[in-house]
Design an enzyme around this catalytic site. Sequence first.
Site, PDB file in Angstrom:
ATOM      1  N   SER A 104       0.823  -1.194   0.000  1.00 26.04           N
ATOM      2  CA  SER A 104       0.000   0.000   0.000  1.00 26.04           C
ATOM      3  C   SER A 104       0.868   1.260   0.000  1.00 26.04           C
ATOM      4  O   SER A 104       1.948   1.267   0.602  1.00 26.04           O
ATOM      5  CB  SER A 104      -0.889  -0.015   1.253  1.00 26.04           C
ATOM      6  OG  SER A 104      -1.898   0.948   1.169  1.00 26.04           O
ATOM      7  N   PRO A 105       0.426   2.335  -0.660  1.00 29.42           N
ATOM      8  CA  PRO A 105       1.198   3.583  -0.583  1.00 29.42           C
ATOM      9  C   PRO A 105       1.216   4.118   0.844  1.00 29.42           C
ATOM     10  O   PRO A 105       0.170   4.254   1.480  1.00 29.42           O
ATOM     11  CB  PRO A 105       0.448   4.530  -1.535  1.00 29.42           C
ATOM     12  CG  PRO A 105      -0.902   3.934  -1.717  1.00 29.42           C
ATOM     13  CD  PRO A 105      -0.763   2.464  -1.521  1.00 29.42           C
TER      14      PRO A 105
ATOM     15  N   GLN B 137       1.003   6.500  -6.683  1.00 28.33           N
ATOM     16  CA  GLN B 137      -0.223   7.205  -6.309  1.00 28.33           C
ATOM     17  C   GLN B 137       0.026   8.699  -6.504  1.00 28.33           C
ATOM     18  O   GLN B 137       0.899   9.272  -5.852  1.00 28.33           O
ATOM     19  CB  GLN B 137      -0.583   6.916  -4.853  1.00 28.33           C
ATOM     20  CG  GLN B 137      -1.886   7.540  -4.391  1.00 28.33           C
ATOM     21  CD  GLN B 137      -2.101   7.362  -2.896  1.00 28.33           C
ATOM     22  OE1 GLN B 137      -1.432   7.999  -2.091  1.00 28.33           O
ATOM     23  NE2 GLN B 137      -3.025   6.474  -2.534  1.00 28.33           N
TER      24      GLN B 137
ATOM     25  N   TYR C  31      -7.776  14.751   1.230  1.00 24.38           N
ATOM     26  CA  TYR C  31      -6.928  15.548   0.364  1.00 24.38           C
ATOM     27  C   TYR C  31      -7.788  16.168  -0.747  1.00 24.38           C
ATOM     28  O   TYR C  31      -9.014  16.067  -0.724  1.00 24.38           O
ATOM     29  CB  TYR C  31      -5.753  14.710  -0.146  1.00 24.38           C
ATOM     30  CG  TYR C  31      -4.919  14.175   1.007  1.00 24.38           C
ATOM     31  CD1 TYR C  31      -4.383  15.041   1.960  1.00 24.38           C
ATOM     32  CD2 TYR C  31      -4.712  12.812   1.188  1.00 24.38           C
ATOM     33  CE1 TYR C  31      -3.659  14.573   3.041  1.00 24.38           C
ATOM     34  CE2 TYR C  31      -3.989  12.325   2.267  1.00 24.38           C
ATOM     35  CZ  TYR C  31      -3.465  13.211   3.191  1.00 24.38           C
ATOM     36  OH  TYR C  31      -2.762  12.741   4.264  1.00 24.38           O
TER      37      TYR C  31
ATOM     38  N   GLY D 233       0.026  -2.701   4.418  1.00 26.26           N
ATOM     39  CA  GLY D 233       0.743  -1.472   4.721  1.00 26.26           C
ATOM     40  C   GLY D 233       1.770  -1.664   5.820  1.00 26.26           C
ATOM     41  O   GLY D 233       2.868  -2.157   5.600  1.00 26.26           O
ATOM     42  N   ARG D 234       1.389  -1.277   7.046  1.00 25.47           N
ATOM     43  CA  ARG D 234       2.352  -1.286   8.139  1.00 25.47           C
ATOM     44  C   ARG D 234       2.906  -2.677   8.440  1.00 25.47           C
ATOM     45  O   ARG D 234       4.041  -2.818   8.925  1.00 25.47           O
ATOM     46  CB  ARG D 234       1.732  -0.664   9.382  1.00 25.47           C
ATOM     47  CG  ARG D 234       1.755   0.860   9.331  1.00 25.47           C
ATOM     48  CD  ARG D 234       0.830   1.508  10.327  1.00 25.47           C
ATOM     49  NE  ARG D 234      -0.560   1.419   9.905  1.00 25.47           N
ATOM     50  CZ  ARG D 234      -1.547   2.107  10.478  1.00 25.47           C
ATOM     51  NH1 ARG D 234      -1.287   2.906  11.500  1.00 25.47           N
ATOM     52  NH2 ARG D 234      -2.778   1.992  10.044  1.00 25.47           N
TER      53      ARG D 234
END
Length: 386
Positions: free
Chosen positions: A25-26, A102, A189, A334-335
Amino acid sequence: MQSKALLFQPLKIRGLELRNRIVVSPMAMYCAENGYPTQFHLLHYGKFAMGGAGTVFIEETAITRDGRITNGCLGLWEEKQVEALRPITSALKSHGSAPAIQIAHGGRKGSAQRAWEGNGPLTAQNIANGDETWTPVGPSDKPFANGWLVPQALSRAGMQETLQGFVATALRALDAGFEIIEIHMAHGYLLQSFLSPLANIRTDEYGGSLENRMRFPLEVTDAVRRALPDSVPLFVRISSTDWIDGGWTMDDSVELSRELLSRGVDVIDCSSGGNLSGGATNSSLTRGPGYQVPFAERIRKETGALTQAVGFIRTPQLAEQVLRDGKADLIAIGRQMLFNPFWARHAAEVLGAEQHFETWPQQYGWWLNKWAAGLRTMDEQPLAGS
């Protein structure tokens, strides 16, 4: 050997075949220098490809200098940044991963601190330490939260300039070697702030109704899709819900996904939150394993879209079950990847997708087979004195 695990089945999207369904994941790293990657980025992303992920997203990458979230965000607003990113995409491809990017504009959350500095508006101390500040932009002049800079409401000319920025950055990304483009339409965003009634209080045709609030993000999507070759997959990351009364809802996301599909988007990447101060994916729920998977499941079932599930998917067993239950087509980690960059290799072992380190880099596999043989030999030895 051919794996029976769905997690390790290839997936073809347009002209690209992914070797497996595992996606890094970004994740923003906040350590770029004037938008340029450093040696950290090459090592950081390269290890995920060596670790077996089918697709590796680099972090959100700003389409303009003022589109950054922080002074440490990556950018792709000028040609020299293309050259700086090529070693990363080359490294990813050399280890069999699809390089993905991304592209983003920070909107009203721009000119902010790096995460470890507080993740809030810049302070006098940040500026004294060398950070620059700028006026963020948004659909309206409504700040993200108390104490944040008041954004400038985008004019029509500003919206058109921003749209062209997304297109130009997407084309630069292709030139840099990226094989998947993702538009960041999540987490409060710029594009997501147009979607959410919490941020968009415009009174023209870009505000008010759901149709109007979707108009600019969809115009950006149209322009990027037209600019890309037909063979290049286009993903969109959405905030499936704001998790806030009066905000963006899951029903809205289903409608948005239908519109995105009609415009040639290939994968809906289903995250959530971001319009509440305190973090990118705040939730009013107690977060647990796979807590965002139902978003990907509903969008997949109601629209027919390919979806990417993300959010506390930590174990190979859970990732595999999500796919087997038809809840998503791709699994974004991700993490957990930060904790274990070789998560994909270990998942293959856990799920019986490979034996004897057969798909590991040869330089590793040769040593690890000797190591495993030594462990087996030790296990077979009787205890001393028995």
